[in-house]
Design a protein around this motif. Structure first.
Motif, short mmCIF file in Angstrom:
data_model
loop_
_atom_site.label_atom_id
_atom_site.label_comp_id
_atom_site.label_asym_id
_atom_site.label_seq_id
_atom_site.Cartn_x
_atom_site.Cartn_y
_atom_site.Cartn_z
N GLY A 1 41.24 53.60 44.62
CA GLY A 1 42.62 53.82 45.39
C GLY A 1 42.26 54.82 46.68
N GLU A 2 43.23 55.25 47.35
CA GLU A 2 43.33 55.87 48.52
C GLU A 2 42.54 57.45 47.99
OE1 GLU A 2 45.97 57.35 52.23
OE2 GLU A 2 46.95 56.43 50.73
N GLN B 1 42.00 61.05 50.01
CA GLN B 1 42.49 61.70 50.89
C GLN B 1 41.42 62.83 51.14
OE1 GLN B 1 44.84 61.31 53.05
NE2 GLN B 1 46.01 59.87 52.04
N ARG C 1 32.15 51.63 47.66
CA ARG C 1 33.10 50.47 47.38
C ARG C 1 32.54 49.20 47.70
NH1 ARG C 1 38.15 53.54 50.71
NH2 ARG C 1 39.22 54.22 48.82
N TYR D 1 40.77 44.44 47.41
CA TYR D 1 41.93 45.49 47.18
C TYR D 1 41.50 46.25 45.81
CZ TYR D 1 44.95 43.42 50.74
OH TYR D 1 45.60 43.20 52.29
N GLY E 1 39.43 49.04 46.78
CA GLY E 1 39.98 50.19 47.48
C GLY E 1 40.18 49.91 48.78
N PHE E 2 39.78 48.55 49.45
CA PHE E 2 40.01 48.52 50.79
C PHE E 2 41.74 48.10 51.02
CE2 PHE E 2 35.64 47.84 50.36
CZ PHE E 2 35.16 48.54 51.44
N ASN E 3 42.26 48.62 52.20
CA ASN E 3 43.55 48.32 52.25
C ASN E 3 43.79 47.09 53.07
OD1 ASN E 3 42.61 48.92 55.07
ND2 ASN E 3 43.62 50.92 55.07
N SER E 4 42.87 46.45 53.60
CA SER E 4 43.30 45.13 54.05
C SER E 4 42.04 44.24 54.06
CB SER E 4 43.60 45.20 55.65
OG SER E 4 42.38 45.44 56.50
N ASN F 1 39.40 44.57 57.21
CA ASN F 1 38.98 45.81 57.04
C ASN F 1 37.61 45.88 56.15
OD1 ASN F 1 38.18 48.82 57.98
ND2 ASN F 1 39.56 49.22 55.78
#
Length: 292
Positions: free
Chosen positions: A204-205, A207, A242, A262, A265-268, A271
């Motif tokens: 997941g993301e 922060q 990742r 995905y 944890g990669f958002n695209s 990327n």
């Protein structure tokens, strides 16, 4: 990700070498280092490991040799054993051989020149992953040596293991050639908590504010501290975790590249392709073609 200095053989009856057969629901040591070299054969387990600056997956039947003062840890994919039935059935097992390099060189120096042995111990400071026939022979001897009481037979097996390692080129270096660590023996578990947090939450993301709070530091202080100790930024560390997991999933060949991106944890996808290539030198699709 600050490792703990561990005193492996200090105070032991035999201080030159020791063996262990570790069986538990999951591997639970902190990121640590010690003056003894450590051979580890994974009998049964899987997850992620860090050896120096190398972050990789590990699985059953892996055999590594970690040189003196090289930080390392093995972390299982799932260490949540709150479920009683799971805790009773889950098993992680490894066999380990510890060797104090200075004492071993001094001891063998009574019989012959030890230049080759000392060169091997120096090379092992990068961490070694054995493969092929050498790995098969080493693991069989390791299985034998852990069963024996200390005496002639156990010592002879130790010397046979040493001879095998010294005469073989069937290994890969794990940590980079220029890797050095700036850790002190003083235990500080703040970064170790972050390291385990990333392994458990990389899908997941993550922060930066969150991990800084977990370590009771400001974002700026945390970033500076992490980089000074690990020689990489926190973002680099997360991306390597990742990508390591994505490699495992690509090898399994059960999912499409997009799904893997995905899931790790990669958002695209773009990327994912960019970061994967920057770390592995090839795109995920090229990597998949290479291993087929």
């Amino acid at each position: 990700m600050k490792p703990v200095f561990a005193k492996i053989l200090e105070g032991a009856e035999i201080t030159t070498f020791a063996t262990k057969d570790v069986q538990r629901p999951f591997f639970s040591t902190e990121f640590h280092f010690h003056s003894a070299c450590q051979m580890t054969y994974i009998v049964e387990s899987e997850g992620k490991r860090i050896i120096g600056d190398n972050i990789s997956n590990f699985a059953s039947d892996e055999l590594t040799f970690v040189g003196p003062d090289l930080p390392h840890v093995w972390h299982n994919n799932n260490t949540d054993c709150s479920d009683t039935e799971l805790a009773e059935t889950k098993v992680s097992r490894s066999l380990a051989l510890y060797i104090e390099p200075k004492l071993m060189s001094k001891l063998l120096g009574q019989f012959f020149q030890t230049n080759k042995i000392e060169a091997f111990f120096l090379a092992s400071k990068r961490g070694l992953l054995f493969r092929g026939a050498t790995k098969e022979q080493l693991k069989q001897k390791l299985k034998e040596i852990v069963k024996l009481d200390y005496g002639f037979k156990k010592t002879i097996l130790l010397l046979e293991i040493m001879e095998l390692m010294l005469s073989s080129a069937e290994f890969d270096y794990l940590s980079s050639a220029g890797y050095t660590h700036n850790y002190s023996p003083v235990d500080n578990s703040k970064i170790d908590r972050i390291f385990k947090f990333v392994f458990n939450n990389y899908t997941g993301e993550i922060q930066l504010d969150q991990v800084a709070r977990l370590s009771n530091m400001s974002k700026h202080s945390f970033c500076r501290y992490f980089k000074s100790r690990t020689q990489k930024t926190f973002v680099q560390f997360v991306n390597e975790v990742r990508v390591s997991e994505s490699c495992r999933l690509i090898v399994e060949n059960k999912h499409q590249i997009t799904q893997i991106a995905y899931a790790c944890g990669f958002n695209s996808l773009s990327n994912f392709n960019k970061i994967f290539k920057s770390i592995k030198g090839v795109t995920p699709t090229q990597y998949k073609s290479q291993i087929r």
